[in-house]
Scaffold this motif. Structure first.
Motif, PDB file in Angstrom:
ATOM      1  N   GLY A  28      47.604  34.220  39.377  1.00 25.51           N
ATOM      2  CA  GLY A  28      46.601  34.369  40.421  1.00 25.51           C
ATOM      3  C   GLY A  28      46.424  33.082  41.200  1.00 25.51           C
ATOM      4  O   GLY A  28      47.242  32.168  41.121  1.00 25.51           O
ATOM      5  N   GLU A  29      45.340  33.013  41.940  1.00 20.79           N
ATOM      6  CA  GLU A  29      45.064  31.835  42.767  1.00 20.79           C
ATOM      7  C   GLU A  29      44.767  30.631  41.875  1.00 20.79           C
ATOM      8  O   GLU A  29      44.541  30.768  40.683  1.00 20.79           O
ATOM      9  CB  GLU A  29      43.854  32.115  43.681  1.00 20.79           C
ATOM     10  N   VAL A  33      40.709  31.946  36.761  1.00 19.72           N
ATOM     11  CA  VAL A  33      40.576  31.518  35.362  1.00 19.72           C
ATOM     12  C   VAL A  33      41.447  32.426  34.497  1.00 19.72           C
ATOM     13  O   VAL A  33      41.302  33.646  34.540  1.00 19.72           O
ATOM     14  CB  VAL A  33      39.102  31.593  34.897  1.00 19.72           C
ATOM     15  N   PRO A  34      42.382  31.842  33.720  1.00 18.93           N
ATOM     16  CA  PRO A  34      43.220  32.700  32.864  1.00 18.93           C
ATOM     17  C   PRO A  34      42.372  33.382  31.792  1.00 18.93           C
ATOM     18  O   PRO A  34      41.484  32.759  31.199  1.00 18.93           O
ATOM     19  CB  PRO A  34      44.228  31.717  32.250  1.00 18.93           C
ATOM     20  N   VAL A  35      42.647  34.664  31.570  1.00 21.78           N
ATOM     21  CA  VAL A  35      41.871  35.418  30.584  1.00 21.78           C
ATOM     22  C   VAL A  35      42.805  36.145  29.613  1.00 21.78           C
ATOM     23  O   VAL A  35      43.983  36.368  29.892  1.00 21.78           O
ATOM     24  CB  VAL A  35      40.913  36.443  31.251  1.00 21.78           C
ATOM     25  N   LEU A  36      42.220  36.496  28.471  1.00 22.70           N
ATOM     26  CA  LEU A  36      42.893  37.336  27.480  1.00 22.70           C
ATOM     27  C   LEU A  36      41.962  38.501  27.180  1.00 22.70           C
ATOM     28  O   LEU A  36      40.780  38.296  26.885  1.00 22.70           O
ATOM     29  CB  LEU A  36      43.172  36.543  26.203  1.00 22.70           C
ATOM     30  N   GLY A  75      46.434  42.966  38.172  1.00 27.57           N
ATOM     31  CA  GLY A  75      45.445  41.888  38.249  1.00 27.57           C
ATOM     32  C   GLY A  75      44.334  42.123  37.253  1.00 27.57           C
ATOM     33  O   GLY A  75      44.173  43.233  36.724  1.00 27.57           O
ATOM     34  N   LYS A  76      43.540  41.076  37.015  1.00 29.56           N
ATOM     35  CA  LYS A  76      42.552  41.172  35.931  1.00 29.56           C
ATOM     36  C   LYS A  76      41.338  42.027  36.289  1.00 29.56           C
ATOM     37  O   LYS A  76      40.494  42.286  35.432  1.00 29.56           O
ATOM     38  CB  LYS A  76      42.102  39.774  35.503  1.00 29.56           C
ATOM     39  N   GLN A 121      53.308  50.099  45.334  1.00 33.41           N
ATOM     40  CA  GLN A 121      52.020  49.429  45.490  1.00 33.41           C
ATOM     41  C   GLN A 121      50.882  50.421  45.249  1.00 33.41           C
ATOM     42  O   GLN A 121      50.771  51.436  45.923  1.00 33.41           O
ATOM     43  CB  GLN A 121      51.908  48.842  46.916  1.00 33.41           C
ATOM     44  N   GLY A 122      50.079  50.118  44.233  1.00 36.21           N
ATOM     45  CA  GLY A 122      48.946  51.001  43.928  1.00 36.21           C
ATOM     46  C   GLY A 122      49.304  52.274  43.189  1.00 36.21           C
ATOM     47  O   GLY A 122      48.441  53.130  42.976  1.00 36.21           O
ATOM     48  N   ARG A 123      50.576  52.427  42.784  1.00 37.58           N
ATOM     49  CA  ARG A 123      51.001  53.631  42.048  1.00 37.58           C
ATOM     50  C   ARG A 123      51.669  53.255  40.734  1.00 37.58           C
ATOM     51  O   ARG A 123      52.528  52.368  40.700  1.00 37.58           O
ATOM     52  CB  ARG A 123      51.969  54.471  42.888  1.00 37.58           C
TER      53      ARG A 123
END
Length: 328
Positions: A28-29, A33-36, A75-76, A121-123
């Motif tokens: 991401g940008e 913030v990286p997440v798990l 994406g998160k 995209q989106g599918r």
């Protein structure tokens, strides 16, 4: 002389129950913030902040029934989760929201994780174990349109689907599904045609996990036995056993090949995580930290290789985070 195995870089505590599934979202940008994400036996999904090592959000959408699959959808902020309440939930987490926006009732009582594949995209395509014992259903998301139901031949006696992997060689090729079954077989299905292309008996016991490297046309599977099976797919799309790799102790809960296809990790019933070189199955490390079965392993998707991590979730309620990139 071999290097001693490292200690975890850090440990995430506070799930309050056995951890059954984990999934990173670290791309991401710059401000991202990286997440798990982790799913637990008590029905909670925890969103862990990998900077603070604390839970940012706890999601409760499965009626306190065990969550055994979490995946992000581009994406998160878009999350898919699957629980023992026989529901697959689609979450909207954008802007601090914590809402289930849609769900699919699976009618399946097993614990086979669904598999996602982005097709446009989106599918997305989603494969999941169906209500009928041996069948797999494939849906398109977010429309929830049924694509096909994959039914083995009459009298095949495969048992339940245990693990699924949707994949395609490139965005213009047909989507395919690898399914591992209770009888130890792996079947390659053509999703568009709803047809089995090849079948291979890889194990004497039910498959617990599989992963596949589409670039090398090579896969790996584990079961309750003391053996990993490595198999390949030839140009005629026939599955063939390449070799087997013996383990010290029986039982593999999960297998994952790192995105760069250099190493793989296994989650063991013997409480250990094992790291292998993918090219020749050379044992590289045994990570010994947990005090109960390791249920799941996952590699992070950081853009910068030096930041990439390995996570393991265990029945001991803990998630260990490892940095093993300096050695590989």
């Amino acid at each position: 002389m071999a290097l001693p195995p490292p200690d975890p870089q850090f440990v995430l505590r506070g799930t309050g129950a056995a951890v059954h599934t984990i999934h990173f979202s670290c791309r991401g940008e710059e401000s991202h913030v990286p997440v798990l994400f982790s799913g637990s036996e008590n029905g909670f999904i925890h969103v862990w902040n990998l900077k603070t090592h604390r839970v940012d959000t706890a999601l409760d959408g499965h009626g306190r029934k065990s969550v055994y699959c979490v995946e992000t959808m581009g994406g998160k902020d878009r999350l898919l989760s699957q629980g023992r309440d026989q529901r697959i939930c689609l979450w909207d987490l954008a802007g601090g929201r914590t809402s289930v926006v849609d769900s699919v009732f699976t009618e399946n009582v097993g614990f086979c994780r669904c598999s996602l594949l982005k097709v446009a995209q989106g599918r997305w395509l989603m494969a999941m174990a169906a209500k009928a014992l041996e069948e797999v259903q494939v849906l398109e998301l977010p429309s929830k349109t049924s694509v096909c139901t994959l039914k083995p031949e009459v009298g095949a006696k495969l048992g339940m689907p245990m693990c699924l992997k949707l994949w395609q060689l490139n965005c213009s090729s047909q989507p395919l599904l690898l399914a591992g079954y209770e009888d130890g077989s792996v079947i390659l299905w053509n999703v568009t045609m709803g047809k089995a292309l090849s079948q291979l008996v890889c194990h004497q016991e039910p498959l617990m996990s599989l992963d596949f490297d589409s670039e090398k046309a090579k896969g790996i599977s584990g079961s309750s036995e003391k053996v990993l099976s490595i198999w390949s797919l030839n140009e005629q799309q026939n599955l063939q056993v390449c070799k087997t790799h013996s383990l010290v102790n029986a039982g593999v809960s999960d297998i994952t090949i790192r995105p760069d296809k250099k190493i793989l990790a296994t989650a063991g019933w013997d409480h250990r995580i094992r790291i292998f070189g993918w090219k020749k199955m050379k044992p590289l490390a045994v990570l010994d930290y947990h005090t109960a079965t390791v249920n799941c392993v996952s590699f992070s998707d950081h853009k910068n290789p030096s930041e990439r991590l390995l996570a393991a979730g265990s029945r001991d309620h803990r998630i260990s985070i490892w940095s093993i990139y300096a050695q590989t």
